[in-house]
Scaffold this motif. Structure first.
Motif: not given
Length: 248
Positions: A116-119, A137-145, A148-151
């Motif tokens: 994410d852009r905030a690190g 990929i979808e599962a990974t993004v979901t787990a990151m919480g 998407g626009e911030t990644l």
């Protein structure tokens, strides 16, 4: 791309926050003999276990901690690199804790690195065609919480569109999930065969998640014998690793 002084690795060229660190190993700098020459990191390819252990030690020396080495099964499960232990069965990992290292091994499949852009969180996904199709990929993004626009995403070395020939069933599986995926397949030389663009397919999936800051995607493992292992090219071969973590 650049290299470290101690091991010939690749460093992603992307505008990640300063505390996000990542690297991708090549096939050079290790101790394994042919056909695993020389920096094979896979412990499941019948290489000498002591050689794999030494190769992993050399890579770990570049890192703030021991990577979470996964047992990859072309699935969609996501592990937490700060909690689980090496050998965990998963095809992606995330980390919010500093010095917890996510690791994905590949030899044609697509490694996708995310932050994410905030690190505050990083992730890595093993996107072979099955996992990519099924939603790793979808599962990974979901787990990151994070939205998407911030990644940010970086697509590592994988089989290129001029080398990745697949059958009707692969194309049909992707198109069944997203009709737009048809644009990533070009007719092959034989009926029922297609040239598949795994980078394009990954970008489509990322875009649907709102991840539009996507980098990399220009390296072909099959054509670059000097730097990369390739299962499609060689059959019996080693594995590279794509690693990502947060600094303190």
């Amino acid at each position: 791309m650049s290299a470290t002084d101690t091991l010939p690795v690749l460093v992603p060229d992307w505008p990640a926050p300063a505390r996000v660190r990542a690297l991708v190993t090549t096939r050079a700098g290790g101790v394994s003999a042919k056909p695993f020459d020389t920096l094979n990191l896979g412990d499941h390819v019948d290489d000498v276990p002591a050689y794999v252990a030494e190769n992993r030690r050399r890579v770990a020396a570049l890192l703030p901690g021991e990577p979470l080495w996964l047992t990859q099964v072309h699935g969609t499960r996501v592990a937490d690199a700060a909690i689980e232990t090496s050998g965990a069965q998963a095809d992606a990992a995330i980390a919010r804790q500093a010095r917890a290292v996510c690791a994905i091994m590949t030899a044609d499949c697509l490694p996708v690195l995310l932050c994410d852009r905030a690190g505050t969180v990083v992730g890595a996904a093993h996107a072979g065609w099955r996992g990519l199709c099924d939603g790793v990929i979808e599962a990974t993004v979901t787990a990151m919480g994070q939205p998407g626009e911030t990644l940010l995403a970086w697509l590592g070395p994988a089989i290129g569109p001029a080398a990745f020939e697949v059958g009707d069933e692969v194309r049909a599986a992707f198109v069944a999930r997203d009709a737009a995926a048809a644009a990533a397949f070009k007719p092959g030389a034989q009926p029922g065969k297609w040239w598949a663009g795994i980078y394009q397919l990954a970008r489509q999936r990322l875009a649907r998640l709102g991840v539009h800051a996507v980098y990399g995607g220009e390296l072909c493992t099959v054509s670059d014998h000097e730097r990369f292992f390739s299962y499609r090219r060689d059959g019996r071969t080693g594995r590279m690793a794509s690693l990502i973590w947060l600094e303190d």
